[in-house]
Design a protein around this motif. Structure first.
Motif, mmCIF file in Angstrom:
data_model
loop_
_atom_site.group_PDB
_atom_site.id
_atom_site.type_symbol
_atom_site.label_atom_id
_atom_site.label_comp_id
_atom_site.label_asym_id
_atom_site.label_seq_id
_atom_site.Cartn_x
_atom_site.Cartn_y
_atom_site.Cartn_z
ATOM 1 N N PRO A 212 31.151 -0.803 8.527
ATOM 2 C CA PRO A 212 32.387 -1.463 8.963
ATOM 3 C C PRO A 212 32.561 -1.651 10.462
ATOM 4 O O PRO A 212 33.374 -2.480 10.880
ATOM 5 N N THR A 213 31.806 -0.920 11.297
ATOM 6 C CA THR A 213 31.952 -1.092 12.744
ATOM 7 C C THR A 213 31.119 -2.257 13.273
ATOM 8 O O THR A 213 31.260 -2.636 14.436
ATOM 9 N N MET A 214 30.259 -2.828 12.428
ATOM 10 C CA MET A 214 29.414 -3.933 12.861
ATOM 11 C C MET A 214 30.024 -5.265 12.437
ATOM 12 O O MET A 214 31.065 -5.308 11.767
ATOM 13 N N ASP A 215 29.420 -6.364 12.839
ATOM 14 C CA ASP A 215 29.903 -7.693 12.476
ATOM 15 C C ASP A 215 30.045 -7.793 10.948
ATOM 16 O O ASP A 215 29.155 -7.393 10.204
ATOM 17 N N LYS A 216 31.179 -8.308 10.476
ATOM 18 C CA LYS A 216 31.489 -8.299 9.041
ATOM 19 C C LYS A 216 30.465 -9.068 8.210
ATOM 20 O O LYS A 216 30.211 -8.727 7.052
ATOM 21 N N ASP A 217 29.870 -10.101 8.780
ATOM 22 C CA ASP A 217 28.855 -10.857 8.044
ATOM 23 C C ASP A 217 27.669 -9.977 7.664
ATOM 24 O O ASP A 217 27.039 -10.164 6.624
ATOM 25 N N LEU A 218 27.362 -8.999 8.522
ATOM 26 C CA LEU A 218 26.253 -8.100 8.250
ATOM 27 C C LEU A 218 26.558 -7.223 7.039
ATOM 28 O O LEU A 218 25.723 -7.030 6.156
ATOM 29 N N GLY A 219 27.779 -6.693 6.999
ATOM 30 C CA GLY A 219 28.183 -5.850 5.882
ATOM 31 C C GLY A 219 28.204 -6.597 4.560
ATOM 32 O O GLY A 219 27.793 -6.073 3.519
ATOM 33 N N LYS A 220 28.653 -7.850 4.601
ATOM 34 C CA LYS A 220 28.698 -8.669 3.384
ATOM 35 C C LYS A 220 27.291 -8.927 2.851
ATOM 36 O O LYS A 220 27.034 -8.834 1.652
ATOM 37 N N GLU A 221 26.378 -9.257 3.760
ATOM 38 C CA GLU A 221 25.001 -9.533 3.353
ATOM 39 C C GLU A 221 24.323 -8.271 2.831
ATOM 40 O O GLU A 221 23.594 -8.310 1.833
ATOM 41 N N LEU A 222 24.570 -7.146 3.496
ATOM 42 C CA LEU A 222 23.958 -5.896 3.053
ATOM 43 C C LEU A 222 24.461 -5.512 1.661
ATOM 44 O O LEU A 222 23.693 -5.006 0.837
ATOM 45 N N LYS A 223 25.722 -5.770 1.384
ATOM 46 C CA LYS A 223 26.277 -5.479 0.058
ATOM 47 C C LYS A 223 25.544 -6.299 -1.014
ATOM 48 O O LYS A 223 25.199 -5.792 -2.086
ATOM 49 N N LYS A 224 25.280 -7.569 -0.727
ATOM 50 C CA LYS A 224 24.556 -8.429 -1.674
ATOM 51 C C LYS A 224 23.157 -7.872 -1.939
ATOM 52 O O LYS A 224 22.700 -7.800 -3.069
ATOM 53 N N ILE A 225 22.494 -7.469 -0.865
ATOM 54 C CA ILE A 225 21.128 -6.961 -0.979
ATOM 55 C C ILE A 225 21.115 -5.646 -1.742
ATOM 56 O O ILE A 225 20.282 -5.426 -2.628
ATOM 57 N N PHE A 226 22.046 -4.757 -1.420
ATOM 58 C CA PHE A 226 22.122 -3.468 -2.110
ATOM 59 C C PHE A 226 22.424 -3.637 -3.599
ATOM 60 O O PHE A 226 21.905 -2.909 -4.437
ATOM 61 N N THR A 227 23.271 -4.601 -3.898
ATOM 62 C CA THR A 227 23.615 -4.844 -5.302
ATOM 63 C C THR A 227 22.373 -5.261 -6.081
ATOM 64 O O THR A 227 22.169 -4.830 -7.222
ATOM 65 N N LYS A 228 21.510 -6.063 -5.449
ATOM 66 C CA LYS A 228 20.254 -6.465 -6.099
ATOM 67 C C LYS A 228 19.318 -5.271 -6.280
ATOM 68 O O LYS A 228 18.454 -5.280 -7.150
ATOM 69 N N GLN A 229 19.507 -4.248 -5.449
ATOM 70 C CA GLN A 229 18.683 -3.043 -5.538
ATOM 71 C C GLN A 229 19.312 -1.998 -6.462
ATOM 72 O O GLN A 229 18.889 -0.840 -6.481
ATOM 73 N N ASN A 230 20.334 -2.427 -7.221
ATOM 74 C CA ASN A 230 21.007 -1.566 -8.202
ATOM 75 C C ASN A 230 21.774 -0.406 -7.570
ATOM 76 O O ASN A 230 21.964 0.646 -8.202
ATOM 77 N N ILE A 231 22.214 -0.577 -6.345
ATOM 78 C CA ILE A 231 23.086 0.402 -5.706
ATOM 79 C C ILE A 231 24.533 0.010 -6.011
ATOM 80 O O ILE A 231 24.938 -1.121 -5.757
ATOM 81 N N LYS A 232 25.292 0.939 -6.558
ATOM 82 C CA LYS A 232 26.695 0.669 -6.891
ATOM 83 C C LYS A 232 27.544 0.907 -5.655
ATOM 84 O O LYS A 232 27.450 1.960 -5.019
ATOM 85 N N ILE A 233 28.386 -0.068 -5.308
ATOM 86 C CA ILE A 233 29.183 0.011 -4.083
ATOM 87 C C ILE A 233 30.657 -0.108 -4.424
ATOM 88 O O ILE A 233 31.097 -1.094 -5.033
ATOM 89 N N LEU A 234 31.421 0.882 -4.013
ATOM 90 C CA LEU A 234 32.865 0.906 -4.246
ATOM 91 C C LEU A 234 33.572 0.838 -2.893
ATOM 92 O O LEU A 234 33.651 1.826 -2.159
ATOM 93 N N LEU A 235 34.073 -0.344 -2.553
ATOM 94 C CA LEU A 235 34.758 -0.552 -1.277
ATOM 95 C C LEU A 235 36.261 -0.358 -1.445
ATOM 96 O O LEU A 235 36.800 -0.490 -2.536
#
Length: 468
Positions: A212-235
């Motif tokens: 969250p301290t970095m540019d928001k576009d980075l966090g959004k993209e990382l969430k997409k990538i993590f989701t493809k890696q089967n990491i469950k993310i609860l924001l």
């Protein structure tokens, strides 16, 4: 053993050892005080170095599992030797410690093993592990004692089932599941390490974005990538408590709608940041002041309220980064020497060593909006890069923020292969006030990942990209 010195550095992490070496190079009689047997602090022993060793090892495994067949490489049945994974990490750490020991001897720096505690502004008592003590006097002191993992109300770290990244780096066996509290840098790196080897990972993050301290576009993209890696993310979820059940741990939390929920996993990994470590330093015996967050108060020269005592790294305000501490350590040594060094804190890059990597320097888009600063955006995806396609590394993008009037670079944000290395170009460009047009006019080797930067510069400057 000599006990009178020109400069004594307390703490042997990146800030401490870099500072001690520079002090010695400048001709000062220098000592280094370290409470642990191994030099290097958190970064070398339980932070940057071992984490990257495991990240590299698990990335190799993940690549073999998911990409080798496409490349025509057939390995047969793939298996993981978890104990060897951890052993190799330890060997990397030992090599780095050996290097630091060599540097201390080479630079004639006296090393005192023990806990350093101020008796007053000019004397330090070092209590050794054998119970004996040594009193050291010095003209100057540099505090570089770093930080330790923080937690939140309701979550008590027991180092058994409710752990920090320190324990996560040396688990006795591969777990089946881990719930990670915190989606910042430490949380996402630990998630990457374990998700790649088949561990079921859930990240619970209080804010509405990863990193969250970095540019928001980075966090959004990382969430997409993590989701493809089967990491469950609860924001936007708030953790209430964590309980050690003996063979596993249960985390209770409120979801985004404030409904109570819970999840049970083999381990609960607490990754909610770090706090300054000044315990046992005896600051109360000096003129040094600390703020409400426990950070040592310094001026622009990193000088404390005791004029002969300086503080650097995680114990002072600013980002808790190893390379920031190194810069400050050298800065203080040269300041004491009468030089006029310079640190531009806005140009200290931040890197997340997931894969793909994430790197950032300068202003984020959110900061520019908040400050009312006009800007242009140039954004180019790795999926359009010939080099990225050849390497099967198409996730992510390079993003440039620049001034619309003069083209001055305001920020660079990259999520993609080798982002940690690419970000150095942005640091150089901003340090020397190079424009977006200057940056795309230079020649880039083809095909390379760096061409995504060239295209982003072109878009930011108003000129269309040339698809690569």
């Amino acid at each position: 053993m000599e006990t009178k010195f020109d400069i004594v550095v307390i703490g042997s992490g990146p800030g401490g050892y870099a500072s001690a070496i520079r002090c010695s190079q400048l001709g000062y009689k220098t000592a280094l005080v370290e409470k642990y047997k191994a030099l290097g602090g958190t970064c070398t022993n339980v932070g940057c170095i071992p984490t990257k060793a495991l990240l590299d090892s698990t990335e190799h495994y993940h690549t073999a599992e998911t990409k080798f067949a496409t490349h025509g490489i057939l390995t047969g049945k793939l298996s993981l030797d978890f104990k060897q994974l951890i052993k190799r990490k330890g060997e990397v750490v030992e090599q780095n410690i050996a290097g630091l020991n060599f540097l201390m001897k080479k630079n004639k720096i006296e090393v005192f093993e023990g806990i350093g505690s101020f008796l007053n502004n000019s004397e330090l008592n070092v209590k050794h592990n054998d119970g004996n003590s040594t009193k050291i006097t010095s003209t100057y002191f540099i505090i570089a004692t770093g930080s330790k993992p923080a937690t939140i109300p309701g979550v008590e770290i027991d180092k058994q089932r409710i752990i920090t990244s320190t324990e996560a780096l040396s688990l006795p066996e591969k777990p089946k599941s881990i719930v990670i509290i915190g989606g910042g840098v430490i949380g996402v790196e630990m998630a990457s390490i374990y998700a790649r080897i088949g561990v079921e990972i859930t990240i619970i993050e209080y804010f509405d974005s990863l990193i969250p301290t970095m540019d928001k576009d980075l966090g959004k993209e990382l969430k997409k990538i993590f989701t493809k890696q089967n990491i469950k993310i609860l924001l936007s979820h708030k953790v209430q408590s964590a309980k050690n059940n003996g063979k596993n741990a249960t985390v209770s939390f409120l979801d985004a709608s404030n409904n109570p929920q819970e999840i049970t996993a083999d381990y609960c990994l607490v990754a909610v940041g770090r706090k300054p470590y000044t315990e046992g330093l005896g600051l109360e015996n000096t003129n040094i002041e600390v703020d409400t967050k426990g950070r040592i108060v310094t001026n622009e020269k990193l000088q404390t309220k005791a004029e002969n005592i300086y503080a650097i790294g995680d114990v002072v305000a600013g980002a808790m980064l190893a390379h920031k501490a190194e810069e400050e350590g050298i800065f203080v040594a040269e300041t004491i020497n009468g030089q006029k060094p310079h640190i531009n804190y806005k140009l200290i890059p931040g890197v997340v060593y997931t894969w793909p990597e994430v790197a950032s320097v300068g202003y984020t888009e959110e900061e520019l909006k908040e400050k009312g600063i006009e800007y242009r955006v140039g954004k180019f995806p790795f999926s359009a890069s010939a080099r990225a396609r050849a390497a099967m590394e198409k996730d992510g993008f390079s993003k440039i923020l620049s001034d619309p009037k003069y083209g001055e670079l305001l920020g660079m944000h990259v999520i993609g292969p080798r982002a940690a290395d690419l970000i150095a170009q942005g640091v150089i460009g901003m340090e020397y006030e190079v424009t977006d047009e200057d940056m795309f006019r230079i020649s880039y080797a083809h095909p390379t990942y760096s061409e995504t930067l060239k295209e982003a510069y072109m878009i930011a400057s108003g000129q269309g990209a040339i698809n690569i």
